[in-house]
Design an enzyme around this catalytic site. Sequence first.
Site, PDB file in Angstrom:
ATOM      1  N   HIS A 309      27.908  39.310  44.132  1.00 18.98           N
ATOM      2  CA  HIS A 309      29.245  39.982  43.829  1.00 18.98           C
ATOM      3  C   HIS A 309      29.842  40.581  45.073  1.00 18.98           C
ATOM      4  O   HIS A 309      30.899  41.437  44.879  1.00 18.98           O
ATOM      5  CB  HIS A 309      28.830  40.920  42.649  1.00 18.98           C
ATOM      6  CG  HIS A 309      28.722  40.218  41.435  1.00 18.98           C
ATOM      7  ND1 HIS A 309      29.568  39.922  40.724  1.00 18.98           N
ATOM      8  CD2 HIS A 309      27.495  40.301  40.835  1.00 18.98           C
ATOM      9  CE1 HIS A 309      28.884  39.529  39.344  1.00 18.98           C
ATOM     10  NE2 HIS A 309      27.601  39.505  39.537  1.00 18.98           N
ATOM     11  N   LYS A 356      32.023  32.234  42.152  1.00 16.65           N
ATOM     12  CA  LYS A 356      32.620  33.523  41.760  1.00 16.65           C
ATOM     13  C   LYS A 356      34.132  33.585  42.968  1.00 16.65           C
ATOM     14  O   LYS A 356      35.179  32.903  42.770  1.00 16.65           O
ATOM     15  CB  LYS A 356      31.895  34.664  42.061  1.00 16.65           C
ATOM     16  CG  LYS A 356      30.989  34.654  40.830  1.00 16.65           C
ATOM     17  CD  LYS A 356      30.056  35.873  40.654  1.00 16.65           C
ATOM     18  CE  LYS A 356      29.291  36.003  39.389  1.00 16.65           C
ATOM     19  NZ  LYS A 356      28.330  34.969  39.073  1.00 16.65           N
TER      20      LYS A 356
END
Length: 567
Positions: A309, A356
Amino acid sequence: MESLTKTSLRVCPFVKSHSSSAMKQLAKRSGLLAEAAHCPVMGPAIEAKRNYSHPSKAACAQATDSITATKINHDATAAAKAAAELHSFDSNEKATDYNGFFDNQLNKKREDNSYRFFNNINRLAKEFPKAHLQDEADKVMVWCSNDYLGMGKNKEVFDQMIKTMEKYGVGAGGTRNIAGHNRHAINLESEVAALHKKEGALVFSSCFVANDAVLSLFGKQFKDLVIFSDELNHASMITGIRNSRAKKHIFKHNDLEHLEAQLAMYPKSTPKIIAFESVYSMCGSVAPIEKICDLAEKYGALTFLDEVHAVGMYGPHGAGVAEHMDFKAHLASGIASPNYKTVMDRVDMITGTLGKSFGVVGGYVAANRSMTDWIRSFAPGFIFTTSLPPSVMAGLSTSIRIVRKNVEDRINQQLNVKYVKDEFKRAGIPVIPNPSHIVPLLVGNAADAKKASDCLLDKYKIYVQAINFPTVSTGEERLRITPSPHHDKQICDQLIESVDDLWRDLDLKRVKDWENIGGHCGVGSATHTPLENLWTDEFLQLTNADLNPNVLNPVVEQLEVSSGIKV
Protein backbone atom coordinates in the site's frame (compact mmCIF):
# COMPACT_ATOMS: atom_id res chain seq x y z
CA MET A 1 -0.84 -52.20 10.51
CA GLU A 2 -0.73 -52.45 14.32
CA SER A 3 -3.92 -50.42 14.72
CA LEU A 4 -5.52 -52.45 11.93
CA THR A 5 -4.66 -55.69 13.75
CA LYS A 6 -6.15 -54.41 17.00
CA THR A 7 -9.34 -53.46 15.19
CA SER A 8 -9.54 -56.92 13.63
CA LEU A 9 -9.17 -58.60 17.02
CA ARG A 10 -12.22 -56.70 18.21
CA VAL A 11 -14.58 -56.95 15.24
CA CYS A 12 -13.38 -59.63 12.80
CA PRO A 13 -15.45 -62.87 13.15
CA PHE A 14 -12.67 -64.88 11.44
CA VAL A 15 -10.02 -63.82 13.97
CA LYS A 16 -12.38 -64.39 16.88
CA SER A 17 -13.17 -67.93 15.74
CA HIS A 18 -9.55 -69.11 15.30
CA SER A 19 -6.98 -69.81 17.95
CA SER A 20 -3.49 -68.36 17.81
CA SER A 21 -1.97 -71.74 16.85
CA ALA A 22 -4.47 -72.14 14.00
CA MET A 23 -3.57 -68.70 12.71
CA LYS A 24 0.12 -69.59 12.79
CA GLN A 25 -0.50 -72.78 10.77
CA LEU A 26 -2.44 -70.82 8.17
CA ALA A 27 0.40 -68.35 7.92
CA LYS A 28 2.93 -71.17 7.38
CA ARG A 29 0.83 -72.66 4.57
CA SER A 30 0.39 -69.16 2.99
CA GLY A 31 -3.34 -69.55 3.48
CA LEU A 32 -3.79 -66.65 5.85
CA LEU A 33 -3.83 -64.04 3.06
CA ALA A 34 -6.49 -65.90 1.09
CA GLU A 35 -8.68 -66.29 4.18
CA ALA A 36 -8.17 -62.65 5.19
CA ALA A 37 -9.50 -61.50 1.82
CA HIS A 38 -12.96 -62.58 2.98
CA CYS A 39 -12.73 -60.42 6.10
CA PRO A 40 -14.74 -57.14 5.90
CA VAL A 41 -11.94 -55.32 7.72
CA MET A 42 -8.71 -56.94 6.56
CA GLY A 43 -9.79 -57.72 3.01
CA PRO A 44 -10.18 -54.16 1.69
CA ALA A 45 -7.09 -53.02 3.65
CA ILE A 46 -4.89 -55.74 2.14
CA GLU A 47 -6.24 -55.03 -1.32
CA ALA A 48 -5.53 -51.32 -0.98
CA LYS A 49 -2.03 -52.09 0.28
CA ARG A 50 -1.43 -54.48 -2.64
CA ASN A 51 -2.73 -52.15 -5.35
CA TYR A 52 -1.30 -48.81 -4.25
CA SER A 53 1.63 -49.28 -1.90
CA HIS A 54 3.52 -52.08 -3.67
CA PRO A 55 2.58 -52.24 -7.36
CA SER A 56 4.12 -55.02 -9.39
CA LYS A 57 6.95 -54.05 -11.69
CA ALA A 58 6.04 -54.55 -15.32
CA ALA A 59 9.31 -56.34 -16.06
CA CYS A 60 8.56 -58.95 -13.39
CA ALA A 61 4.86 -59.50 -14.13
CA GLN A 62 3.80 -63.12 -14.76
CA ALA A 63 0.90 -64.51 -16.77
CA THR A 64 -0.55 -66.03 -13.60
CA ASP A 65 -0.73 -62.57 -11.96
CA SER A 66 -3.92 -61.74 -13.87
CA ILE A 67 -5.64 -64.90 -12.60
CA THR A 68 -4.65 -64.15 -9.00
CA ALA A 69 -5.70 -60.52 -9.40
CA THR A 70 -9.10 -61.57 -10.74
CA LYS A 71 -9.71 -63.81 -7.74
CA ILE A 72 -8.54 -61.15 -5.28
CA ASN A 73 -10.71 -58.49 -6.96
CA HIS A 74 -13.68 -60.83 -6.78
CA ASP A 75 -12.94 -61.51 -3.11
CA ALA A 76 -12.48 -57.81 -2.42
CA THR A 77 -15.82 -57.01 -4.03
CA ALA A 78 -17.49 -59.63 -1.90
CA ALA A 79 -15.77 -58.24 1.19
CA ALA A 80 -16.87 -54.70 0.34
CA LYS A 81 -20.45 -55.90 -0.14
CA ALA A 82 -20.31 -57.70 3.19
CA ALA A 83 -18.93 -54.58 4.87
CA ALA A 84 -21.71 -52.46 3.35
CA GLU A 85 -24.34 -54.90 4.61
CA LEU A 86 -22.71 -54.90 8.04
CA HIS A 87 -22.83 -51.09 8.24
CA SER A 88 -26.39 -50.92 6.91
CA PHE A 89 -27.60 -52.41 10.20
CA ASP A 90 -25.83 -49.68 12.23
CA SER A 91 -28.64 -47.11 12.52
CA ASN A 92 -26.62 -44.92 14.91
CA GLU A 93 -23.97 -44.07 12.32
CA LYS A 94 -24.65 -41.01 10.17
CA ALA A 95 -22.64 -39.04 7.64
CA THR A 96 -21.40 -35.59 8.55
CA ASP A 97 -23.98 -32.88 7.91
CA TYR A 98 -21.73 -30.70 5.76
CA ASN A 99 -24.40 -28.25 4.63
CA GLY A 100 -25.60 -27.90 8.19
CA PHE A 101 -22.08 -26.90 9.22
CA PHE A 102 -21.87 -24.35 6.39
CA ASP A 103 -25.26 -22.85 7.24
CA ASN A 104 -24.41 -22.63 10.92
CA GLN A 105 -21.18 -20.76 10.24
CA LEU A 106 -22.90 -18.37 7.82
CA ASN A 107 -25.73 -17.71 10.27
CA LYS A 108 -23.19 -16.73 12.92
CA LYS A 109 -21.69 -14.17 10.53
CA ARG A 110 -25.12 -12.76 9.77
CA GLU A 111 -25.96 -12.53 13.46
CA ASP A 112 -22.80 -10.58 14.32
CA ASN A 113 -23.19 -8.40 11.20
CA SER A 114 -19.83 -9.49 9.76
CA TYR A 115 -21.38 -11.26 6.75
CA ARG A 116 -19.94 -9.73 3.59
CA PHE A 117 -21.86 -8.53 0.56
CA PHE A 118 -19.92 -7.89 -2.63
CA ASN A 119 -21.37 -4.98 -4.55
CA ASN A 120 -21.55 -5.20 -8.33
CA ILE A 121 -19.06 -2.44 -9.19
CA ASN A 122 -17.91 -2.13 -12.80
CA ARG A 123 -15.20 0.50 -13.13
CA LEU A 124 -15.38 2.60 -16.29
CA ALA A 125 -11.96 3.10 -17.89
CA LYS A 126 -12.92 6.30 -19.70
CA GLU A 127 -14.77 7.80 -16.74
CA PHE A 128 -12.53 6.88 -13.77
CA PRO A 129 -13.27 7.16 -10.87
CA LYS A 130 -16.81 6.36 -11.95
CA ALA A 131 -18.30 2.88 -12.20
CA HIS A 132 -21.69 1.42 -13.01
CA LEU A 133 -23.73 -1.06 -11.03
CA GLN A 134 -25.53 -4.02 -12.66
CA ASP A 135 -27.47 -1.59 -14.81
CA GLU A 136 -24.97 0.32 -16.98
CA ALA A 137 -27.03 3.48 -16.64
CA ASP A 138 -26.75 3.33 -12.84
CA LYS A 139 -23.43 5.10 -12.24
CA VAL A 140 -21.63 5.70 -8.96
CA MET A 141 -18.47 7.46 -7.77
CA VAL A 142 -15.86 5.02 -6.44
CA TRP A 143 -14.08 6.19 -3.28
CA CYS A 144 -12.42 3.02 -2.01
CA SER A 145 -10.46 1.66 -4.96
CA ASN A 146 -6.86 0.53 -4.47
CA ASP A 147 -6.07 1.65 -8.01
CA TYR A 148 -4.56 4.54 -6.14
CA LEU A 149 -3.19 6.50 -9.10
CA GLY A 150 -5.75 5.51 -11.73
CA MET A 151 -3.17 3.59 -13.77
CA GLY A 152 -5.82 1.00 -14.60
CA LYS A 153 -7.14 3.40 -17.22
CA ASN A 154 -3.81 4.70 -18.52
CA LYS A 155 -3.89 4.69 -22.33
CA GLU A 156 -0.16 4.06 -22.74
CA VAL A 157 -0.42 0.94 -20.60
CA PHE A 158 -3.60 -0.09 -22.39
CA ASP A 159 -2.03 0.28 -25.85
CA GLN A 160 1.08 -1.67 -24.82
CA MET A 161 -1.04 -4.55 -23.52
CA ILE A 162 -3.13 -4.70 -26.70
CA LYS A 163 -0.02 -4.60 -28.89
CA THR A 164 1.65 -7.41 -26.92
CA MET A 165 -1.49 -9.52 -26.81
CA GLU A 166 -1.95 -9.32 -30.56
CA LYS A 167 1.59 -10.61 -31.07
CA TYR A 168 1.97 -13.13 -28.23
CA GLY A 169 -1.58 -14.17 -27.35
CA VAL A 170 -3.65 -13.90 -24.19
CA GLY A 171 -1.90 -16.42 -21.92
CA ALA A 172 1.55 -17.53 -20.82
CA GLY A 173 0.97 -21.20 -21.58
CA GLY A 174 1.90 -22.44 -18.13
CA THR A 175 4.66 -22.08 -15.59
CA ARG A 176 8.03 -20.69 -16.62
CA ASN A 177 9.56 -24.03 -15.78
CA ILE A 178 7.36 -25.82 -18.35
CA ALA A 179 6.10 -23.27 -20.85
CA GLY A 180 9.35 -21.35 -20.92
CA HIS A 181 10.69 -17.99 -19.85
CA ASN A 182 10.04 -14.88 -21.93
CA ARG A 183 11.34 -11.38 -22.53
CA HIS A 184 8.33 -9.80 -20.83
CA ALA A 185 9.05 -11.51 -17.52
CA ILE A 186 12.74 -10.59 -17.71
CA ASN A 187 11.93 -6.95 -18.51
CA LEU A 188 9.35 -6.66 -15.75
CA GLU A 189 11.57 -8.17 -13.08
CA SER A 190 14.39 -5.88 -14.21
CA GLU A 191 12.09 -2.86 -13.82
CA VAL A 192 10.99 -3.97 -10.34
CA ALA A 193 14.59 -4.50 -9.22
CA ALA A 194 15.59 -1.11 -10.61
CA LEU A 195 12.64 0.57 -8.85
CA HIS A 196 13.77 -0.75 -5.45
CA LYS A 197 17.49 -0.56 -6.33
CA LYS A 198 17.95 -4.27 -5.60
CA GLU A 199 20.04 -6.89 -7.40
CA GLY A 200 17.09 -9.12 -8.21
CA ALA A 201 13.32 -9.48 -8.28
CA LEU A 202 10.72 -12.17 -8.97
CA VAL A 203 7.15 -11.64 -10.16
CA PHE A 204 4.26 -13.73 -8.82
CA SER A 205 0.57 -13.95 -9.72
CA SER A 206 -0.26 -11.78 -6.68
CA CYS A 207 1.46 -10.35 -3.62
CA PHE A 208 -0.60 -12.72 -1.48
CA VAL A 209 1.14 -15.58 -3.29
CA ALA A 210 4.52 -13.83 -3.02
CA ASN A 211 4.24 -13.28 0.73
CA ASP A 212 3.04 -16.82 1.36
CA ALA A 213 5.66 -18.39 -0.93
CA VAL A 214 8.64 -16.49 0.49
CA LEU A 215 7.81 -16.67 4.20
CA SER A 216 6.80 -20.33 4.08
CA LEU A 217 10.00 -21.19 2.18
CA PHE A 218 12.20 -19.64 4.86
CA GLY A 219 10.48 -21.65 7.57
CA LYS A 220 10.91 -24.90 5.69
CA GLN A 221 14.55 -24.30 4.78
CA PHE A 222 15.99 -22.65 7.90
CA LYS A 223 16.14 -24.92 10.92
CA ASP A 224 15.00 -23.22 14.15
CA LEU A 225 13.85 -20.08 12.30
CA VAL A 226 11.87 -17.61 14.41
CA ILE A 227 9.55 -15.06 12.75
CA PHE A 228 8.56 -11.82 14.49
CA SER A 229 5.31 -10.44 13.05
CA ASP A 230 3.53 -7.13 13.62
CA GLU A 231 0.05 -7.76 15.04
CA LEU A 232 -1.60 -5.83 12.18
CA ASN A 233 0.14 -7.69 9.36
CA HIS A 234 -1.90 -8.63 6.30
CA ALA A 235 -3.57 -12.03 5.99
CA SER A 236 -1.08 -13.03 3.27
CA MET A 237 1.82 -12.66 5.69
CA ILE A 238 -0.07 -14.45 8.44
CA THR A 239 -0.76 -17.32 6.03
CA GLY A 240 2.89 -17.48 4.97
CA ILE A 241 4.06 -17.54 8.58
CA ARG A 242 1.56 -20.26 9.45
CA ASN A 243 2.59 -22.32 6.43
CA SER A 244 6.26 -21.90 7.33
CA ARG A 245 5.66 -23.86 10.56
CA ALA A 246 8.39 -21.73 12.09
CA LYS A 247 8.19 -20.49 15.64
CA LYS A 248 6.59 -17.06 15.72
CA HIS A 249 6.17 -14.08 18.02
CA ILE A 250 3.59 -11.36 17.42
CA PHE A 251 4.67 -7.92 18.59
CA LYS A 252 2.36 -5.02 19.35
CA HIS A 253 1.76 -2.76 16.39
CA ASN A 254 4.83 -0.61 15.68
CA ASP A 255 6.02 -1.22 19.26
CA LEU A 256 9.82 -1.27 19.11
CA GLU A 257 10.26 -2.04 22.81
CA HIS A 258 8.03 -5.09 22.58
CA LEU A 259 9.82 -6.24 19.42
CA GLU A 260 13.26 -5.86 21.01
CA ALA A 261 12.18 -7.77 24.11
CA GLN A 262 11.15 -10.67 21.90
CA LEU A 263 14.32 -10.55 19.80
CA ALA A 264 16.47 -10.52 22.93
CA MET A 265 15.06 -13.92 23.95
CA TYR A 266 17.24 -15.63 21.32
CA PRO A 267 20.98 -15.83 20.56
CA LYS A 268 22.15 -13.74 17.65
CA SER A 269 23.01 -16.98 15.83
CA THR A 270 19.35 -18.08 15.74
CA PRO A 271 17.91 -17.38 12.27
CA LYS A 272 15.22 -14.70 12.48
CA ILE A 273 12.90 -12.67 10.25
CA ILE A 274 11.06 -9.48 11.21
CA ALA A 275 7.95 -9.25 9.02
CA PHE A 276 6.07 -5.96 8.80
CA GLU A 277 4.34 -3.53 6.43
CA SER A 278 5.19 0.04 5.53
CA VAL A 279 1.63 1.43 5.30
CA TYR A 280 -1.11 -0.51 7.09
CA SER A 281 -4.06 -0.18 4.77
CA MET A 282 -6.97 -0.25 7.21
CA CYS A 283 -5.70 2.40 9.63
CA GLY A 284 -3.06 4.21 7.55
CA SER A 285 -0.30 3.90 10.15
CA VAL A 286 3.32 3.77 8.97
CA ALA A 287 6.08 1.50 10.28
CA PRO A 288 9.33 2.89 11.76
CA ILE A 289 11.35 1.11 9.08
CA GLU A 290 14.77 2.53 9.93
CA LYS A 291 14.49 1.65 13.62
CA ILE A 292 13.31 -1.87 12.79
CA CYS A 293 16.38 -2.25 10.58
CA ASP A 294 18.51 -1.13 13.55
CA LEU A 295 17.01 -3.92 15.69
CA ALA A 296 17.43 -6.46 12.90
CA GLU A 297 21.13 -5.71 12.60
CA LYS A 298 21.59 -5.75 16.37
CA TYR A 299 19.96 -9.16 16.81
CA GLY A 300 20.93 -10.87 13.55
CA ALA A 301 17.55 -10.84 11.79
CA LEU A 302 16.46 -10.45 8.19
CA THR A 303 13.84 -7.81 7.41
CA PHE A 304 10.76 -8.61 5.32
CA LEU A 305 8.91 -5.43 4.31
CA ASP A 306 5.51 -5.46 2.58
CA GLU A 307 5.17 -2.19 0.60
CA VAL A 308 1.87 -3.15 -1.04
CA HIS A 309 0.00 0.00 0.00
CA ALA A 310 2.97 2.30 -0.52
CA VAL A 311 4.54 1.48 -3.89
CA GLY A 312 3.66 4.07 -6.50
CA MET A 313 2.74 6.68 -3.89
CA TYR A 314 5.80 7.28 -1.71
CA GLY A 315 9.35 8.23 -2.52
CA PRO A 316 10.30 10.53 -5.41
CA HIS A 317 9.95 7.59 -7.83
CA GLY A 318 7.18 5.57 -6.17
CA ALA A 319 9.37 2.83 -4.68
CA GLY A 320 7.55 3.12 -1.34
CA VAL A 321 8.11 4.36 2.20
CA ALA A 322 11.62 2.87 2.39
CA GLU A 323 12.62 5.13 -0.50
CA HIS A 324 10.73 8.02 1.09
CA MET A 325 12.99 7.83 4.17
CA ASP A 326 15.92 9.11 2.05
CA PHE A 327 13.75 11.27 -0.19
CA LYS A 328 16.24 13.99 -1.14
CA ALA A 329 19.09 11.56 -1.80
CA HIS A 330 16.96 9.40 -4.11
CA LEU A 331 15.51 12.49 -5.81
CA ALA A 332 19.02 13.68 -6.62
CA SER A 333 20.38 10.31 -7.79
CA GLY A 334 17.34 9.32 -9.84
CA ILE A 335 17.46 5.73 -11.01
CA ALA A 336 21.01 5.38 -9.65
CA SER A 337 21.77 4.58 -6.03
CA PRO A 338 22.92 7.32 -3.61
CA ASN A 339 26.53 7.16 -2.45
CA TYR A 340 25.63 5.73 0.98
CA LYS A 341 23.60 2.82 2.35
CA THR A 342 19.99 3.97 2.40
CA VAL A 343 17.03 2.62 4.38
CA MET A 344 15.86 0.85 1.23
CA ASP A 345 19.29 -0.80 0.92
CA ARG A 346 19.07 -2.01 4.52
CA VAL A 347 15.76 -3.83 4.01
CA ASP A 348 16.55 -7.41 2.97
CA MET A 349 13.29 -8.29 1.20
CA ILE A 350 10.68 -5.94 -0.22
CA THR A 351 7.38 -7.29 -1.49
CA GLY A 352 4.82 -5.28 -3.38
CA THR A 353 1.79 -5.46 -5.60
CA LEU A 354 1.35 -4.71 -9.27
CA GLY A 355 -2.44 -4.56 -8.95
CA LYS A 356 -2.88 -1.34 -6.98
CA SER A 357 -0.84 1.77 -7.82
CA PHE A 358 0.49 0.14 -10.99
CA GLY A 359 -3.05 -0.63 -12.07
CA VAL A 360 -2.88 -4.20 -13.43
CA VAL A 361 -2.29 -7.43 -11.46
CA GLY A 362 0.51 -9.43 -9.84
CA GLY A 363 3.00 -9.26 -6.99
CA TYR A 364 6.73 -9.45 -6.48
CA VAL A 365 9.69 -9.76 -4.15
CA ALA A 366 12.90 -7.77 -4.57
CA ALA A 367 16.11 -8.78 -2.81
CA ASN A 368 19.81 -9.36 -3.37
CA ARG A 369 21.09 -11.63 -6.12
CA SER A 370 21.63 -14.84 -4.15
CA MET A 371 18.39 -14.62 -2.17
CA THR A 372 16.39 -13.99 -5.35
CA ASP A 373 17.97 -16.98 -7.08
CA TRP A 374 17.34 -19.14 -3.99
CA ILE A 375 13.63 -18.21 -3.92
CA ARG A 376 13.38 -18.78 -7.68
CA SER A 377 14.94 -22.23 -7.29
CA PHE A 378 13.11 -23.50 -4.20
CA ALA A 379 9.75 -21.76 -3.70
CA PRO A 380 6.82 -23.98 -4.86
CA GLY A 381 4.60 -20.89 -5.02
CA PHE A 382 6.86 -19.52 -7.73
CA ILE A 383 7.90 -22.68 -9.54
CA PHE A 384 4.46 -24.28 -9.89
CA THR A 385 2.25 -21.23 -10.60
CA THR A 386 1.25 -20.28 -14.14
CA SER A 387 3.05 -17.13 -15.26
CA LEU A 388 1.28 -13.85 -15.81
CA PRO A 389 0.34 -13.35 -19.50
CA PRO A 390 2.92 -11.54 -21.67
CA SER A 391 0.52 -8.65 -22.26
CA VAL A 392 0.09 -8.13 -18.52
CA MET A 393 3.82 -8.12 -17.88
CA ALA A 394 4.50 -5.76 -20.80
CA GLY A 395 1.79 -3.40 -19.56
CA LEU A 396 3.25 -3.47 -16.06
CA SER A 397 6.75 -2.62 -17.27
CA THR A 398 5.25 0.39 -19.02
CA SER A 399 3.25 1.35 -15.92
CA ILE A 400 6.31 1.26 -13.64
CA ARG A 401 8.23 3.50 -16.05
CA ILE A 402 5.35 6.00 -16.16
CA VAL A 403 4.88 6.05 -12.39
CA ARG A 404 8.62 6.45 -11.76
CA LYS A 405 8.83 9.68 -13.76
CA ASN A 406 5.52 11.22 -12.65
CA VAL A 407 5.93 12.65 -9.15
CA GLU A 408 3.05 15.05 -9.85
CA ASP A 409 0.52 12.20 -9.68
CA ARG A 410 1.80 11.30 -6.22
CA ILE A 411 1.61 14.93 -5.14
CA ASN A 412 -1.89 15.48 -6.54
CA GLN A 413 -3.11 12.40 -4.71
CA GLN A 414 -1.65 13.70 -1.45
CA LEU A 415 -3.19 17.14 -1.97
CA ASN A 416 -6.62 15.54 -2.42
CA VAL A 417 -6.04 13.39 0.68
CA LYS A 418 -5.10 16.48 2.69
CA TYR A 419 -8.17 18.40 1.49
CA VAL A 420 -10.58 15.57 2.37
CA LYS A 421 -9.03 14.99 5.81
CA ASP A 422 -9.07 18.72 6.64
CA GLU A 423 -12.72 19.12 5.62
CA PHE A 424 -13.79 16.05 7.57
CA LYS A 425 -11.98 17.41 10.61
CA ARG A 426 -13.81 20.71 10.23
CA ALA A 427 -17.14 18.86 10.13
CA GLY A 428 -16.29 16.69 13.13
CA ILE A 429 -16.28 13.48 11.07
CA PRO A 430 -14.08 10.95 12.97
CA VAL A 431 -11.02 10.23 10.81
CA ILE A 432 -8.64 7.73 12.43
CA PRO A 433 -5.41 9.81 12.51
CA ASN A 434 -2.48 8.70 10.38
CA PRO A 435 0.33 10.18 8.24
CA SER A 436 -0.60 8.40 4.99
CA HIS A 437 -3.10 8.48 2.14
CA ILE A 438 -5.70 6.28 3.90
CA VAL A 439 -8.83 8.06 5.19
CA PRO A 440 -10.55 5.69 7.65
CA LEU A 441 -13.85 6.96 9.12
CA LEU A 442 -14.54 5.37 12.49
CA VAL A 443 -18.08 3.99 12.88
CA GLY A 444 -17.59 1.56 15.75
CA ASN A 445 -20.00 -1.29 15.03
CA ALA A 446 -20.66 -3.61 12.11
CA ALA A 447 -24.38 -2.95 11.65
CA ASP A 448 -23.94 0.83 11.39
CA ALA A 449 -20.93 0.48 9.10
CA LYS A 450 -22.94 -1.70 6.71
CA LYS A 451 -25.92 0.66 6.90
CA ALA A 452 -23.68 3.67 6.20
CA SER A 453 -22.08 1.97 3.19
CA ASP A 454 -25.48 0.96 1.78
CA CYS A 455 -26.90 4.43 2.29
CA LEU A 456 -23.98 6.13 0.54
CA LEU A 457 -24.43 3.82 -2.42
CA ASP A 458 -28.23 3.92 -2.65
CA LYS A 459 -28.91 7.55 -1.77
CA TYR A 460 -25.76 9.42 -2.75
CA LYS A 461 -24.34 7.20 -5.52
CA ILE A 462 -21.02 6.94 -3.67
CA TYR A 463 -19.30 3.58 -3.25
CA VAL A 464 -17.32 3.13 -0.01
CA GLN A 465 -17.03 -0.42 1.32
CA ALA A 466 -17.67 -1.10 5.01
CA ILE A 467 -14.72 -2.71 6.80
CA ASN A 468 -15.54 -5.17 9.58
CA PHE A 469 -14.19 -8.22 11.41
CA PRO A 470 -11.84 -10.00 10.77
CA THR A 471 -10.20 -7.27 8.69
CA VAL A 472 -10.45 -5.00 11.73
CA SER A 473 -11.24 -5.83 15.35
CA THR A 474 -14.83 -5.89 16.55
CA GLY A 475 -15.79 -2.41 17.71
CA GLU A 476 -13.39 -0.74 15.27
CA GLU A 477 -15.57 -1.03 12.13
CA ARG A 478 -15.07 1.77 9.65
CA LEU A 479 -15.50 3.17 6.18
CA ARG A 480 -12.20 3.34 4.30
CA ILE A 481 -11.76 6.14 1.77
CA THR A 482 -8.85 6.39 -0.68
CA PRO A 483 -8.64 9.60 -2.73
CA SER A 484 -6.77 9.47 -6.04
CA PRO A 485 -5.25 12.22 -8.22
CA HIS A 486 -8.47 12.06 -10.26
CA HIS A 487 -10.87 12.94 -7.43
CA ASP A 488 -10.97 16.68 -8.11
CA LYS A 489 -12.33 19.33 -5.73
CA GLN A 490 -15.89 19.05 -7.03
CA ILE A 491 -15.92 15.28 -6.48
CA CYS A 492 -14.33 15.72 -3.04
CA ASP A 493 -16.93 18.31 -2.01
CA GLN A 494 -19.73 15.95 -3.03
CA LEU A 495 -18.22 13.24 -0.82
CA ILE A 496 -17.73 15.54 2.17
CA GLU A 497 -21.28 16.92 2.01
CA SER A 498 -22.78 13.43 1.58
CA VAL A 499 -20.83 11.94 4.50
CA ASP A 500 -21.78 14.89 6.73
CA ASP A 501 -25.47 14.35 5.90
CA LEU A 502 -25.13 10.61 6.40
CA TRP A 503 -23.56 11.00 9.87
CA ARG A 504 -26.47 13.24 10.86
CA ASP A 505 -29.19 11.01 9.38
CA LEU A 506 -27.83 7.83 11.02
CA ASP A 507 -26.86 9.65 14.23
CA LEU A 508 -23.32 8.29 14.09
CA LYS A 509 -20.68 9.38 16.60
CA ARG A 510 -18.66 12.44 15.73
CA VAL A 511 -15.29 13.41 17.18
CA LYS A 512 -16.86 15.11 20.25
CA ASP A 513 -18.91 11.97 20.98
CA TRP A 514 -15.74 9.86 20.98
CA GLU A 515 -14.03 12.47 23.18
CA ASN A 516 -16.81 12.15 25.74
CA ILE A 517 -16.06 8.44 26.21
CA GLY A 518 -12.29 8.84 26.34
CA GLY A 519 -11.50 8.35 22.65
CA HIS A 520 -11.17 5.28 20.45
CA CYS A 521 -8.64 4.26 17.76
CA GLY A 522 -6.92 7.63 18.23
CA VAL A 523 -10.14 9.57 17.58
CA GLY A 524 -11.00 11.98 20.40
CA SER A 525 -8.09 10.79 22.52
CA ALA A 526 -6.46 13.44 24.73
CA THR A 527 -3.16 11.54 24.72
CA HIS A 528 -2.89 11.15 20.94
CA THR A 529 0.09 12.94 19.40
CA PRO A 530 -0.65 14.50 15.98
CA LEU A 531 1.36 12.90 13.18
CA GLU A 532 3.04 14.83 10.38
CA ASN A 533 2.13 13.62 6.92
CA LEU A 534 4.90 11.72 5.14
CA TRP A 535 4.56 14.16 2.26
CA THR A 536 5.77 17.39 3.82
CA ASP A 537 4.85 20.82 2.46
CA GLU A 538 8.34 21.02 0.94
CA PHE A 539 7.89 17.78 -1.01
CA LEU A 540 4.40 18.83 -2.13
CA GLN A 541 5.93 21.76 -4.02
CA LEU A 542 7.88 19.50 -6.42
CA THR A 543 7.08 19.02 -10.11
CA ASN A 544 8.23 16.50 -12.69
CA ALA A 545 10.89 19.00 -13.74
CA ASP A 546 12.61 18.45 -10.38
CA LEU A 547 13.32 14.79 -11.15
CA ASN A 548 16.75 13.64 -12.31
CA PRO A 549 16.60 13.34 -16.14
CA ASN A 550 17.93 9.78 -15.89
CA VAL A 551 14.45 8.58 -14.81
CA LEU A 552 12.69 9.77 -17.97
CA ASN A 553 13.69 6.95 -20.30
CA PRO A 554 16.25 4.81 -18.48
CA VAL A 555 18.00 1.80 -19.98
CA VAL A 556 17.38 -0.93 -17.40
CA GLU A 557 19.84 -3.78 -17.55
CA GLN A 558 18.20 -7.20 -17.76
CA LEU A 559 18.67 -9.48 -14.77
CA GLU A 560 20.58 -12.71 -15.21
CA VAL A 561 19.00 -14.03 -12.00
CA SER A 562 15.55 -13.77 -13.59
CA SER A 563 16.39 -16.72 -15.85
CA GLY A 564 19.03 -18.42 -13.71
CA ILE A 565 22.68 -17.65 -13.04
CA LYS A 566 25.09 -19.41 -15.36
CA VAL A 567 28.20 -20.86 -13.76
